[in-house]
Scaffold this motif. Sequence first.
Motif, mmCIF file in Angstrom:
data_model
loop_
_atom_site.group_PDB
_atom_site.id
_atom_site.type_symbol
_atom_site.label_atom_id
_atom_site.label_comp_id
_atom_site.label_asym_id
_atom_site.label_seq_id
_atom_site.Cartn_x
_atom_site.Cartn_y
_atom_site.Cartn_z
ATOM 1 N N LEU A 136 -3.671 14.793 49.427
ATOM 2 C CA LEU A 136 -2.214 14.972 49.376
ATOM 3 C C LEU A 136 -1.536 13.875 48.577
ATOM 4 O O LEU A 136 -0.629 14.140 47.782
ATOM 5 C CB LEU A 136 -1.666 15.030 50.800
ATOM 6 C CG LEU A 136 -0.200 15.423 50.957
ATOM 7 C CD1 LEU A 136 0.036 16.834 50.427
ATOM 8 C CD2 LEU A 136 0.201 15.359 52.441
ATOM 9 N N GLY A 137 -1.928 12.612 48.803
ATOM 10 C CA GLY A 137 -1.426 11.500 48.009
ATOM 11 C C GLY A 137 -0.010 11.058 48.297
ATOM 12 O O GLY A 137 0.654 10.507 47.418
ATOM 13 N N ILE A 138 0.482 11.269 49.516
ATOM 14 C CA ILE A 138 1.844 10.839 49.881
ATOM 15 C C ILE A 138 1.828 9.529 50.649
ATOM 16 O O ILE A 138 2.634 8.627 50.390
ATOM 17 C CB ILE A 138 2.543 11.922 50.720
ATOM 18 C CG1 ILE A 138 2.725 13.201 49.901
ATOM 19 C CG2 ILE A 138 3.901 11.423 51.217
ATOM 20 C CD1 ILE A 138 3.362 14.329 50.689
ATOM 21 N N ASP A 139 0.891 9.401 51.582
ATOM 22 C CA ASP A 139 0.843 8.257 52.491
ATOM 23 C C ASP A 139 -0.141 7.211 51.959
ATOM 24 O O ASP A 139 -1.338 7.483 51.849
ATOM 25 C CB ASP A 139 0.408 8.746 53.876
ATOM 26 C CG ASP A 139 0.495 7.652 54.925
ATOM 27 O OD1 ASP A 139 0.931 6.535 54.594
ATOM 28 O OD2 ASP A 139 0.132 7.934 56.089
ATOM 29 N N PRO A 140 0.342 5.984 51.633
ATOM 30 C CA PRO A 140 -0.556 4.958 51.109
ATOM 31 C C PRO A 140 -1.390 4.260 52.187
ATOM 32 O O PRO A 140 -2.315 3.515 51.861
ATOM 33 C CB PRO A 140 0.411 3.967 50.453
ATOM 34 C CG PRO A 140 1.671 4.106 51.246
ATOM 35 C CD PRO A 140 1.752 5.547 51.639
ATOM 36 N N ARG A 141 -1.067 4.498 53.458
ATOM 37 C CA ARG A 141 -1.785 3.822 54.537
ATOM 38 C C ARG A 141 -3.216 4.347 54.624
ATOM 39 O O ARG A 141 -3.467 5.540 54.452
ATOM 40 C CB ARG A 141 -1.056 4.034 55.863
ATOM 41 C CG ARG A 141 0.321 3.389 55.896
ATOM 42 C CD ARG A 141 1.111 3.799 57.125
ATOM 43 N NE ARG A 141 1.408 5.231 57.141
ATOM 44 C CZ ARG A 141 2.193 5.821 58.042
ATOM 45 N NH1 ARG A 141 2.745 5.094 59.007
ATOM 46 N NH2 ARG A 141 2.418 7.116 57.990
ATOM 47 N N LEU A 142 -4.133 3.453 54.935
ATOM 48 C CA LEU A 142 -5.557 3.792 54.923
ATOM 49 C C LEU A 142 -6.147 4.023 56.307
ATOM 50 O O LEU A 142 -7.308 4.387 56.417
ATOM 51 C CB LEU A 142 -6.343 2.682 54.208
ATOM 52 C CG LEU A 142 -5.980 2.429 52.742
ATOM 53 C CD1 LEU A 142 -6.802 1.290 52.180
ATOM 54 C CD2 LEU A 142 -6.158 3.703 51.919
ATOM 55 N N GLU A 143 -5.350 3.807 57.350
ATOM 56 C CA GLU A 143 -5.881 4.017 58.692
ATOM 57 C C GLU A 143 -5.689 5.475 59.112
ATOM 58 O O GLU A 143 -4.852 6.190 58.558
ATOM 59 C CB GLU A 143 -5.206 3.092 59.708
ATOM 60 C CG GLU A 143 -3.760 3.440 59.994
ATOM 61 C CD GLU A 143 -2.774 2.736 59.079
ATOM 62 O OE1 GLU A 143 -1.573 2.700 59.416
ATOM 63 O OE2 GLU A 143 -3.211 2.219 58.022
ATOM 64 N N ASN A 144 -6.487 5.889 60.097
ATOM 65 C CA ASN A 144 -6.325 7.228 60.647
ATOM 66 C C ASN A 144 -4.998 7.317 61.394
ATOM 67 O O ASN A 144 -4.593 6.376 62.070
ATOM 68 C CB ASN A 144 -7.471 7.562 61.602
ATOM 69 C CG ASN A 144 -8.805 7.682 60.876
ATOM 70 O OD1 ASN A 144 -8.834 7.957 59.686
ATOM 71 N ND2 ASN A 144 -9.890 7.461 61.597
#
Length: 217
Positions: A103-111
């Motif tokens: 999707l590429g919207i959320d830059p956060r890497l955690e679940n």
Amino acid sequence: SGFLSLAFVVFLFMAWRRTQFRTWLILAALLVGLVSILPEDYTARVGTLTDLVSDQSAAKSEISFRGRTSEATIGWLMFLDHPILGVGTKNYPVFYQEYSRKLGIDPRLENRSPHSLYVEIAAEQGLVGIFIFSFLIFSVFRGLFRSRKIFEELDELRMLNMAMAVTISMTGYLVSSTFIHSSYPRPFWVLVGMALAFPVYAQTLADTKQLKQTNGN
């Protein structure tokens, strides 16, 4: 989300009690005074709600807004990929990053969690979960409506008020569930248990009163 849910529940309660206009004014004055002593971080967070109306570009660049948008969209995508049974209970966080990279919207890497009970049910339990949950909620409100009607006919004002309080509480929970997943299931099931008990008690009360009238005649 907590602020919106609280405001909605207060509105329902005051509308039910047919609160006079001057009481609304007093409440508004108290709210203004309360805002002045609330923590600055809290008022700033609540203030972001106005960005959705006045400055949508600023809201869309805000990290929490982007995160919530990503979480809701990914829940919908999970539902489309697994429409019948979903991805499985508690599996939304497991598959989140897999969908998030696409999707590429959320830059956060955690679940992440879905942050919406309805998104969670659709994504993790599919149409089966949606049907069961919808039937449960329908049964709850139908029972509360029937019990309030019986209490009103029997002039049981105390029980009528209690049934209405549970109705408002359940409505408030469902509104807040738009913004939070099932992290706090116990209050929900307590409300469900109370709501399902009301029509049983109301019918028993009505039958008892009818029996007394019959014996008296």
